[in-house]
Design a protein around this motif. Sequence first.
Motif, PDB file in Angstrom:
ATOM      1  N   ILE A  35       0.781  -1.624   0.095  1.00 38.25           N
ATOM      2  CA  ILE A  35       0.566  -0.147  -0.020  1.00 38.25           C
ATOM      3  C   ILE A  35       0.364   1.010  -0.019  1.00 38.25           C
ATOM      4  CG2 ILE A  35      -1.771   1.533   1.055  1.00 38.25           C
ATOM      5  CD1 ILE A  35      -2.845  -1.589   1.935  1.00 38.25           C
ATOM      6  N   GLY A  36       0.252   2.442  -1.099  1.00 36.65           N
ATOM      7  CA  GLY A  36       1.170   3.333  -0.627  1.00 36.65           C
ATOM      8  C   GLY A  36       0.502   4.169  -0.066  1.00 36.65           C
ATOM      9  N   TYR A  37       0.399   5.718   0.710  1.00 36.46           N
ATOM     10  CA  TYR A  37      -0.658   6.451   0.975  1.00 36.46           C
ATOM     11  C   TYR A  37       0.252   7.599   0.725  1.00 36.46           C
ATOM     12  CZ  TYR A  37      -2.751   7.933   4.965  1.00 36.46           C
ATOM     13  OH  TYR A  37      -3.968   9.237   6.097  1.00 36.46           O
ATOM     14  N   MET A  62       0.094  15.556   4.323  1.00 32.32           N
ATOM     15  CA  MET A  62       1.953  15.742   3.793  1.00 32.32           C
ATOM     16  C   MET A  62       2.138  16.504   2.940  1.00 32.32           C
ATOM     17  SD  MET A  62       3.991  11.978   4.101  1.00 32.32           S
ATOM     18  CE  MET A  62       5.751  12.734   3.489  1.00 32.32           C
ATOM     19  N   PHE A 110      12.646  19.982   7.454  1.00 30.05           N
ATOM     20  CA  PHE A 110      13.566  19.214   7.983  1.00 30.05           C
ATOM     21  C   PHE A 110      14.725  19.482   6.572  1.00 30.05           C
ATOM     22  CE2 PHE A 110       9.529  17.104   8.888  1.00 30.05           C
ATOM     23  CZ  PHE A 110      10.184  16.465   9.961  1.00 30.05           C
ATOM     24  N   LEU A 138      16.393  18.350   3.845  1.00 29.99           N
ATOM     25  CA  LEU A 138      16.077  17.058   3.459  1.00 29.99           C
ATOM     26  C   LEU A 138      16.209  17.547   1.909  1.00 29.99           C
ATOM     27  CD1 LEU A 138      13.010  14.834   4.726  1.00 29.99           C
ATOM     28  CD2 LEU A 138      16.092  14.478   4.838  1.00 29.99           C
ATOM     29  N   SER A 139      16.757  16.333   1.435  1.00 28.83           N
ATOM     30  CA  SER A 139      17.089  17.140  -0.328  1.00 28.83           C
ATOM     31  C   SER A 139      16.091  15.780  -1.122  1.00 28.83           C
ATOM     32  CB  SER A 139      18.767  16.941  -1.282  1.00 28.83           C
ATOM     33  OG  SER A 139      19.155  15.076  -0.748  1.00 28.83           O
ATOM     34  N   ASP A 170      17.180  12.932  -0.425  1.00 33.06           N
ATOM     35  CA  ASP A 170      17.229  12.544   0.536  1.00 33.06           C
ATOM     36  C   ASP A 170      15.881  11.578   1.416  1.00 33.06           C
ATOM     37  OD1 ASP A 170      19.803  13.191   1.626  1.00 33.06           O
ATOM     38  OD2 ASP A 170      19.145  15.140   1.559  1.00 33.06           O
ATOM     39  N   PHE A 171      14.942  12.283   0.494  1.00 31.68           N
ATOM     40  CA  PHE A 171      13.901  12.112   1.048  1.00 31.68           C
ATOM     41  C   PHE A 171      13.269  10.487  -0.642  1.00 31.68           C
ATOM     42  CE2 PHE A 171       8.633  12.914   0.182  1.00 31.68           C
ATOM     43  CZ  PHE A 171       8.520  13.255   1.844  1.00 31.68           C
ATOM     44  N   SER A 173      15.701   8.675  -0.360  1.00 32.25           N
ATOM     45  CA  SER A 173      16.248   7.186   1.369  1.00 32.25           C
ATOM     46  C   SER A 173      15.774   7.212   2.331  1.00 32.25           C
ATOM     47  CB  SER A 173      17.481   8.253   1.164  1.00 32.25           C
ATOM     48  OG  SER A 173      17.661   9.100   2.758  1.00 32.25           O
ATOM     49  N   LEU A 174      14.426   7.574   2.134  1.00 30.53           N
ATOM     50  CA  LEU A 174      14.032   6.899   3.377  1.00 30.53           C
ATOM     51  C   LEU A 174      13.113   5.846   3.289  1.00 30.53           C
ATOM     52  CD1 LEU A 174      12.594  10.744   4.954  1.00 30.53           C
ATOM     53  CD2 LEU A 174      14.519   9.421   5.429  1.00 30.53           C
ATOM     54  N   LYS A 175      12.791   6.192   2.086  1.00 28.99           N
ATOM     55  CA  LYS A 175      12.488   4.403   1.656  1.00 28.99           C
ATOM     56  C   LYS A 175      13.772   3.360   0.829  1.00 28.99           C
ATOM     57  CE  LYS A 175       7.429   5.945   1.019  1.00 28.99           C
ATOM     58  NZ  LYS A 175       6.505   5.607  -0.706  1.00 28.99           N
ATOM     59  N   TRP A 193       7.134   9.779  -5.044  1.00 29.64           N
ATOM     60  CA  TRP A 193       7.575   9.315  -3.850  1.00 29.64           C
ATOM     61  C   TRP A 193       6.560   8.066  -3.013  1.00 29.64           C
ATOM     62  CZ3 TRP A 193       5.917   9.248   1.660  1.00 29.64           C
ATOM     63  CH2 TRP A 193       7.230   8.743   2.672  1.00 29.64           C
ATOM     64  N   THR A 248       8.065   2.862  -4.006  1.00 24.79           N
ATOM     65  CA  THR A 248       7.905   1.713  -3.876  1.00 24.79           C
ATOM     66  C   THR A 248       7.182  -0.415  -4.549  1.00 24.79           C
ATOM     67  OG1 THR A 248       6.076   2.559  -2.465  1.00 24.79           O
ATOM     68  CG2 THR A 248       8.587   1.868  -1.758  1.00 24.79           C
TER      69      THR A 248
END
Lengths: 235, 256
Positions: free
Chosen positions: A69-71, A76, A84, A86-87, A90-91, A93-95, A135, A139
């Motif tokens: 599932i993607g949410y 957000m 933050f 965050l580039s 980076d954002f 890379s959290l996944k 984003w 996944t």
Amino acid sequence: MGKLLLEVKNLKVGFDDMVVIDGLSFSVREGEVLTILGPNGAGKSVLLKALLGLVPHEGEVVWHRKPRIGYLPQGMNQLTVKDFPLSVADFFSLKNVNRDQVLDHLALVGLDRNVLASKAGHLSGGEFQRMLIAWVLVTNPEVVFFDEPITGVDVGGGQTIYSLLHSVWEKQGLTILHVTHDLGIVHAHSTHVLCLSKIGHICYGVPSEILTPEVLRGIYGTDIKFYGHQEGLNR
Amino acid sequence: MTQQLFWSLISGSFVAGVAAYLGTLMLSRKMAVVAGPLGHLALPGVAIAIIYGFSISLGAFPFVILGVVLIWLFEMRTKLPMEALTAIVFATGVATAFLFLPVDEAEAALVGNIMNVSYKEAIASITLSSMVFLIVKISYNRIMLINIYEDVAKTEGIDVKLYNFLYLLSIAIIVAFGVNLVGGLMTAALVAIPAAASRNVSRSLGQYRVLASLFGVVSAILGITVSFCSKLPAGPVVILVGATIFLVTVIFSKNS
């Protein structure tokens, strides 16, 4: 249409003494695009959360298999991320995804690979929203939940994002559950629509069949002038 | 260089560096302020340690754990903003400490005791802060995602409760050693200042983390060295070096 994916029976969600959703039943098949429609406060976001198991509820929410599932929640947005350092890279890379997947999905939403080095908080509103869509999709989710994904995006940008979602949906056989206020988008991109309203008026079906002016008046109350410009789109 | 100075420098650098690294997560969660009440809650433990003559960090630790549990409960049970809880917890910690601790013996509790750190304490602080560093490094991205949007983290299958626990445990360990480095009143600064300074000048998460840790280590080394040469108390000097670094980064800030 595909196999039965999700069954909701007699769902009831409330906070403290206030009941937000009561006696709601519907089902979702694989590959459907279900729009959840309704005025502010009708429980649209709460419904998404209940389906995701994020808020306590009564009744049954039965997933016939466990999809990826993607949410993308309503809250957000760029403000949440601006705090933050965050580039864009980076954002992502959290996944747990590799660079090729990221580049593929940036291309999919029409963003140049140069944005990877930019700070996420410094993108324009439209770029940021596209990045969020990429984003969520990076996944390779089988089911996506979008809560007003085009808030803050201008009319053209919103159309672009939905055209893009539409093409991903066609290519990858996504199942999409989303909340929007844009009736033009409902007609152009949804297979089904579920209407919620504060007084419990609930309709469910194929957009072209059920979204009559009478039904809309029932959902939103008497003032339907707000939707006048949308009817023009659908003639 | 005396052996004592060596242990002070090494243990101070480890604690300050890891506190700053952890601080990059706390700052982004607007929770840097939590390290404050934890330090204050540690004070009664520090008082007991001074009175009975054992390690300050050892005395602080059970009280910091109590603080973590309290904050966790408060956060769940009330809708009060963290700042209001801070004021309550601050006063309680300080009041309880000074109920038992004679004021003329309070210096170590207030400004830390890093210049007299024992060999055993130094080894313990190096080991445990390295452990915290590893925990935080492994779970960094997941904690960051929880910070950004908890519901999204949950739908990504992240065990939010587990990572919140690891996060609070890390804070507790670092605060217990931080109390020995800069005293019970200033532990929040140990966590917040290097991270804030680093955010002023960072363009990416990688820079943010590396610079914060570096600022932490530099503050500790300079602070302890100045203290050694001048006999000024080390804790306040460490904090003031950090504050100076922060002021310099304000000039070069990229977020204006």
